[in-house]
Write an enzyme that holds these catalytic residues in place. Structure first.
Site, PDB file in Angstrom:
ATOM      1  N   SER A 151       0.846  -1.194   0.000  1.00 63.58           N
ATOM      2  CA  SER A 151       0.000   0.000   0.000  1.00 63.58           C
ATOM      3  C   SER A 151       0.880   1.243   0.000  1.00 63.58           C
ATOM      4  O   SER A 151       2.029   1.200   0.461  1.00 63.58           O
ATOM      5  CB  SER A 151      -0.876   0.009   1.257  1.00 63.58           C
ATOM      6  OG  SER A 151      -1.509   1.268   1.414  1.00 63.58           O
ATOM      7  N   TYR A 166      -0.962  -0.645  10.455  1.00 66.62           N
ATOM      8  CA  TYR A 166      -1.231  -0.996   9.052  1.00 66.62           C
ATOM      9  C   TYR A 166      -0.046  -0.581   8.181  1.00 66.62           C
ATOM     10  O   TYR A 166       0.423  -1.356   7.329  1.00 66.62           O
ATOM     11  CB  TYR A 166      -2.518  -0.302   8.605  1.00 66.62           C
ATOM     12  CG  TYR A 166      -2.887  -0.529   7.159  1.00 66.62           C
ATOM     13  CD1 TYR A 166      -3.449  -1.739   6.733  1.00 66.62           C
ATOM     14  CD2 TYR A 166      -2.685   0.466   6.204  1.00 66.62           C
ATOM     15  CE1 TYR A 166      -3.787  -1.940   5.399  1.00 66.62           C
ATOM     16  CE2 TYR A 166      -3.026   0.275   4.877  1.00 66.62           C
ATOM     17  CZ  TYR A 166      -3.581  -0.928   4.478  1.00 66.62           C
ATOM     18  OH  TYR A 166      -3.912  -1.126   3.159  1.00 66.62           O
TER      19      TYR A 166
END
Ligand SMILES: NC(=O)c1ccc[n+]([C@@H]2O[C@H](COP(=O)([O-])OP(=O)(O)OC[C@H]3O[C@@H](n4cnc5c(N)ncnc54)[C@H](O)[C@@H]3O)[C@@H](O)[C@H]2O)c1
Length: 257
Positions: A151, A166
């Site tokens: 990501s 995350y």
């Protein structure tokens, strides 16, 4: 002017994965679902791995010959069993796409130990579990392509929807993918990573956030799941045979470096 169908599949994609046997984790939802369908449409035999009980039904909707396997990627044993059964049924494995996992928000000061462990386990350990389980079948035949979902959060330290845990998990996936690329290149296995920015997956509650992100994106729009899926298609296919250890951004210019 924005295209009416920015995620539309160009004819070029044709049958790039004809006869390829592929596993897509997180393949029953969001970007994974669109990727699994694109892979099936371009000729692959797809095993959809997902924790969702709707997995088998979705895999059946792709047509005959595909597999739906309910599996939790945080379980090393479950991953190994699911991969072994798939390799046995498909007669081999040509590509693995790891996408399973949810985006979790949260500041480092507020995160519980449980939330941290859960996110690292789902994304980083889940990717490791699946890659380790899939590698022997690829090494045995001297070829294979692994594409790991990271990501933009892993590159620039969160800042969209995901929290510190995350971002750490996604950065960890980049390190893992690069290390695996070095380790497996001589065996004919390629490993690459994809870093999307803000992507529309049809979830209503993040639409408002997406509208906010759009003004900060040089292309002035969020991406579509199809636009991410096509990059996975490129990396899983023979269009990218000299690429390994790469990190591919799919972010409309949101993070240029
Ligand atoms: N949507 C975005 O803007 C965006 C941006 C960058 C990266 N990503 C990454 O892309 C991937 C997919 O994101 P999405 O937005 O499509 O999410 P999503 O929630 O729509 O889909 C995730 C899928 O993973 C499955 N899953 C969750 N935990 C699992 C587990 N333990 N074992 C097996 N399957 C599990 C879910 O059931 C679901 O089908 C994630 O790794 C996410 O971090 C998404």
């Amino acid at each position: 002017m924005e295209s009416e169908n920015p995620g539309g599949l160009p004819p070029l994609a044709g049958r790039l994965l004809e006869g390829r046997r592929v596993i897509v984790t997180g393949g029953a939802g969001g970007i994974g679902r669109v990727t699994a369908r694109l892979f099936a449409d371009t000729g692959a035999r797809v095993a959809v791995f997902d924790i969702s009980p709707a997995t088998a039904e979705f895999a059946a909707s792709l047509g005959a010959g595909h597999r739906g396997v309910v599996v939790d990627v945080t379980s090393t044993l479950a991953c190994q069993t699911a991969v072994d059964e798939t390799v046995a049924e498909f007669g081999g494995l040509d590509a693995l796409v790891t996408m399973a996992g949810l985006v979790h928000p949260g500041g480092v000061g507020d995160l519980t130990e449980e939330a941290f462990d859960e996110t690292i386990s789902m994304h980083l350990k889940g990717t490791f579990n699946m890659c380790r389980a899939a590698l022997p079948a690829m090494r045995a035949r001297g070829s294979g392509s692994i594409v790991c979902m990271s990501s933009i959060a892993g590159e620039r330290g969160g800042g969209l929807r995901g929290g510190a845990h995350y971002a750490a998990a996604k950065a960890g996936i980049l390190g893992l993918a690069r290390a695996m690329a070095r380790e497996t290149a001589a065996d004919g296995v390629r490993v690459n990573a994809v870093c999307p920015g803000a992507i529309h997956t049809g979830k209503r509650k993040i639409e408002d956030m997406n509208a906010m992100f759009a003004s900060q994106i040089p292309m002035r729009r969020v991406g579509t799941a199809e636009e991410v899926a096509r990059v996975f298609l490129f990396l899983a296919s023979d269009l990218s045979t000299y690429m390994t250890g790469a990190t591919i951004d799919v972010n409309g210019g949101m993070h240029i470096h």
